[in-house]
Design a protein around this motif. Structure first.
Motif, PDB file in Angstrom:
ATOM      1  N   LYS A  17       0.158  46.842  54.962  1.00 20.02           N
ATOM      2  CA  LYS A  17       0.141  47.375  53.590  1.00 20.02           C
ATOM      3  C   LYS A  17      -1.156  48.153  53.384  1.00 20.02           C
ATOM      4  N   PRO A  18      -1.255  49.322  53.987  1.00 23.32           N
ATOM      5  CA  PRO A  18      -2.534  50.057  53.958  1.00 23.32           C
ATOM      6  C   PRO A  18      -2.929  50.572  52.583  1.00 23.32           C
ATOM      7  N   ASP A  19      -1.984  50.691  51.654  1.00 19.17           N
ATOM      8  CA  ASP A  19      -2.296  51.264  50.347  1.00 19.17           C
ATOM      9  C   ASP A  19      -2.630  50.225  49.290  1.00 19.17           C
ATOM     10  N   SER A  20      -2.554  48.961  49.621  1.00 25.01           N
ATOM     11  CA  SER A  20      -2.859  47.929  48.622  1.00 25.01           C
ATOM     12  C   SER A  20      -4.366  47.804  48.415  1.00 25.01           C
ATOM     13  N   LYS A  21      -4.751  47.270  47.265  1.00 26.19           N
ATOM     14  CA  LYS A  21      -6.170  47.108  46.959  1.00 26.19           C
ATOM     15  C   LYS A  21      -6.836  46.111  47.902  1.00 26.19           C
ATOM     16  N   LEU A  22      -6.118  45.041  48.240  1.00 22.28           N
ATOM     17  CA  LEU A  22      -6.682  44.047  49.147  1.00 22.28           C
ATOM     18  C   LEU A  22      -6.939  44.639  50.527  1.00 22.28           C
ATOM     19  N   SER A  23      -6.022  45.499  50.989  1.00 29.35           N
ATOM     20  CA  SER A  23      -6.205  46.129  52.294  1.00 29.35           C
ATOM     21  C   SER A  23      -7.431  47.034  52.298  1.00 29.35           C
ATOM     22  N   ARG A  24      -7.606  47.783  51.211  1.00 27.72           N
ATOM     23  CA  ARG A  24      -8.789  48.642  51.130  1.00 27.72           C
ATOM     24  C   ARG A  24     -10.072  47.820  51.085  1.00 27.72           C
ATOM     25  N   LEU A  25     -10.019  46.690  50.403  1.00 32.16           N
ATOM     26  CA  LEU A  25     -11.179  45.814  50.363  1.00 32.16           C
ATOM     27  C   LEU A  25     -11.486  45.246  51.746  1.00 32.16           C
ATOM     28  N   ILE A  26     -10.449  44.882  52.479  1.00 34.73           N
ATOM     29  CA  ILE A  26     -10.635  44.351  53.834  1.00 34.73           C
ATOM     30  C   ILE A  26     -11.272  45.399  54.745  1.00 34.73           C
ATOM     31  N   MET A  27     -10.788  46.622  54.681  1.00 30.54           N
ATOM     32  CA  MET A  27     -11.335  47.668  55.541  1.00 30.54           C
ATOM     33  C   MET A  27     -12.768  48.024  55.151  1.00 30.54           C
ATOM     34  N   ALA A  28     -13.062  47.984  53.847  1.00 32.11           N
ATOM     35  CA  ALA A  28     -14.444  48.241  53.417  1.00 32.11           C
ATOM     36  C   ALA A  28     -15.377  47.147  53.910  1.00 32.11           C
ATOM     37  N   ALA A  29     -14.915  45.904  53.840  1.00 34.70           N
ATOM     38  CA  ALA A  29     -15.738  44.793  54.328  1.00 34.70           C
ATOM     39  C   ALA A  29     -15.947  44.887  55.838  1.00 34.70           C
ATOM     40  N   SER A  30     -14.941  45.373  56.561  1.00 32.66           N
ATOM     41  CA  SER A  30     -15.096  45.510  58.013  1.00 32.66           C
ATOM     42  C   SER A  30     -16.147  46.562  58.366  1.00 32.66           C
ATOM     43  N   ILE A  31     -16.270  47.591  57.525  1.00 33.49           N
ATOM     44  CA  ILE A  31     -17.311  48.598  57.756  1.00 33.49           C
ATOM     45  C   ILE A  31     -18.696  47.971  57.608  1.00 33.49           C
ATOM     46  N   LEU A  32     -18.845  47.088  56.620  1.00 29.34           N
ATOM     47  CA  LEU A  32     -20.120  46.388  56.454  1.00 29.34           C
ATOM     48  C   LEU A  32     -20.416  45.502  57.662  1.00 29.34           C
ATOM     49  N   GLY A  33     -19.371  44.877  58.198  1.00 29.17           N
ATOM     50  CA  GLY A  33     -19.570  44.044  59.374  1.00 29.17           C
ATOM     51  C   GLY A  33     -20.104  44.825  60.557  1.00 29.17           C
ATOM     52  N   PHE A  34     -19.705  46.107  60.667  1.00 28.27           N
ATOM     53  CA  PHE A  34     -20.220  46.957  61.735  1.00 28.27           C
ATOM     54  C   PHE A  34     -21.637  47.434  61.459  1.00 28.27           C
ATOM     55  N   SER A  35     -21.934  47.685  60.188  1.00 27.80           N
ATOM     56  CA  SER A  35     -23.151  48.415  59.830  1.00 27.80           C
ATOM     57  C   SER A  35     -24.383  47.533  59.687  1.00 27.80           C
ATOM     58  N   VAL A  36     -24.210  46.327  59.152  1.00 27.57           N
ATOM     59  CA  VAL A  36     -25.368  45.476  58.847  1.00 27.57           C
ATOM     60  C   VAL A  36     -25.862  44.802  60.123  1.00 27.57           C
ATOM     61  N   PRO A  37     -27.158  44.862  60.417  1.00 26.08           N
ATOM     62  CA  PRO A  37     -27.692  44.232  61.641  1.00 26.08           C
ATOM     63  C   PRO A  37     -27.494  42.717  61.643  1.00 26.08           C
ATOM     64  N   THR A  38     -27.274  42.182  62.826  1.00 24.77           N
ATOM     65  CA  THR A  38     -27.028  40.746  62.956  1.00 24.77           C
ATOM     66  C   THR A  38     -28.214  39.917  62.507  1.00 24.77           C
ATOM     67  N   PHE A  39     -29.425  40.352  62.857  1.00 24.49           N
ATOM     68  CA  PHE A  39     -30.602  39.548  62.507  1.00 24.49           C
ATOM     69  C   PHE A  39     -30.792  39.491  60.995  1.00 24.49           C
ATOM     70  N   TRP A  40     -30.449  40.596  60.289  1.00 25.96           N
ATOM     71  CA  TRP A  40     -30.599  40.604  58.827  1.00 25.96           C
ATOM     72  C   TRP A  40     -29.593  39.656  58.184  1.00 25.96           C
ATOM     73  N   ILE A  41     -28.355  39.681  58.683  1.00 26.49           N
ATOM     74  CA  ILE A  41     -27.345  38.761  58.151  1.00 26.49           C
ATOM     75  C   ILE A  41     -27.773  37.317  58.376  1.00 26.49           C
ATOM     76  N   GLY A  42     -28.317  37.036  59.564  1.00 29.54           N
ATOM     77  CA  GLY A  42     -28.772  35.681  59.859  1.00 29.54           C
ATOM     78  C   GLY A  42     -29.860  35.219  58.905  1.00 29.54           C
ATOM     79  N   LEU A  43     -30.812  36.103  58.626  1.00 28.18           N
ATOM     80  CA  LEU A  43     -31.881  35.743  57.697  1.00 28.18           C
ATOM     81  C   LEU A  43     -31.341  35.529  56.285  1.00 28.18           C
TER      82      LEU A  43
END
Length: 323
Positions: free
Chosen positions: A122-148
């Motif tokens: 369901k690529p056009d649903s709001k939840l799907s867009r939220l999931i894909m946006a969150a996945s971009i953050l998972g790629f972008s934010v450094p691991t050490f910063w998330i750990g801290l």
């Protein structure tokens, strides 16, 4: 199938032999461990005695042959710093790293794949867009910063989880594990979550793109025309068609997570191989460095071999075509 397995095993052995040459040359041509092992005030006679004791006076090719001979016999040598067998030293630290890695990768797969399939379905649903946006953050934010940030929120501000350490363990087949105790789980949650976020984002986006592509194929159209339910289509068709790239990423990420858990282990003071290899690099403990790199190389080769065999099990055309 037997010929396919034999061929893959032979290729794996060749890769391991090449990696042994590269690892040995890369480690043994850098630095001089004698400067770390011996006091600067030592006499020349003492320095020469230590050099001969560890075989550092031999030509590099002869040192490699001795190393290869010991490796084939299961002897990884003795640590320069800890003065104990390297195999014993690694065996003490490996269970902690394996436990953290396996839990992180399985958690990333268990969460990332269903979210990705839903986002692709369901690529056009709001939840799907939220999931894909969150996945971009998972790629972008450094691991050490998330750990801290995890330590600051859950350990410092909320005080509900410990900031580091392994906690209480319980032995299983003589090996201590944290996931067998509640206190161990409380220490395991934050580092496992930190280590899994990047992998989760990758699995999610891969599953989403694969599902979106498969949903447009004639296979799905014919299945819907035949009156098959959407749940059955997702289980029997979509997941099967996207399984090969998912198996590939799962295998590669399992190896890379094990090899590069260093940052997470350092942030959360997890007593695994990460701290050991850092100390070994600092002190130029060559036997430990070589053993660690060979272990990681062997794990990558074994994982890739398992992935190839999984390919053949999922799609028989691959093994028949390789003939």
């Amino acid at each position: 199938m037997a010929a396919f397995i034999i061929r893959r095993i032979a290729q794996a052995l060749v890769v391991l032999l090449i990696m042994s040459v590269l690892v040995f040359a890369g480690v043994y041509l850098i630095g001089n461990p004698v400067d770390v092992l011996i006091s600067p005030d030592a006499t020349q006679a003492i320095r020469q005695q230590v050099i001969e004791q560890y075989g550092l006076d031999l030509p590099i090719w002869q040192q490699y042959l001795h190393f290869l001979q010991r490796l084939l016999s299961g002897n990884l040598g003795n640590s320069f710093v800890f003065n104990m067998p390297v195999g014993t030293l690694i065996a003490q630290k490996l269970p902690a790293t394996l436990e953290l890695t396996l839990i992180a990768v399985f958690f990333a797969s268990a969460v990332g794949i269903p979210l990705g399939v839903y986002a692709g379905y369901k690529p056009d649903s709001k939840l799907s867009r939220l999931i894909m946006a969150a996945s971009i953050l998972g790629f972008s934010v450094p691991t050490f910063w998330i750990g801290l940030m995890l330590i600051m929120v859950f350990a410092v501000q909320l005080g509900i989880l410990p900031a580091g350490g392994r906690g209480a363990t319980r032995e299983l087949f003589g090996v201590p594990f944290s996931f067998l105790t509640l206190d161990g789980w409380s220490h395991l949650l934050l580092p496992a979550l930190n280590l899994s976020l990047f992998k989760m984002a990758m699995m999610c986006r891969l599953a989403a793109s694969g599902t979106r592509e498969v949903m447009l194929t004639d296979t799905i159209k014919f299945a819907r025309a035949a009156g098959i339910s959407e749940g059955t289509i997702l289980r029997r068709h979509v997941l099967k068609l996207i399984s090969i790239p998912l198996v590939t990423v799962f295998g590669l990420e399992l190896g890379s997570t094990l090899a590069f858990a260093l940052v997470t282990e350092t942030i959360f003071s997890w007593p695994g191989l990460g701290k050991l290899i850092v100390d070994s690099i600092t002190s130029l403990d060559r036997p430990v460095m070589v053993a660690y790199l060979m272990l990681v190389s062997a794990l990558f080769v074994v994982i890739n071999l398992c992935v190839d065999l999984a390919y053949a099990a999922l799609d028989p055309r691959l093994r028949h075509g390789s003939r």
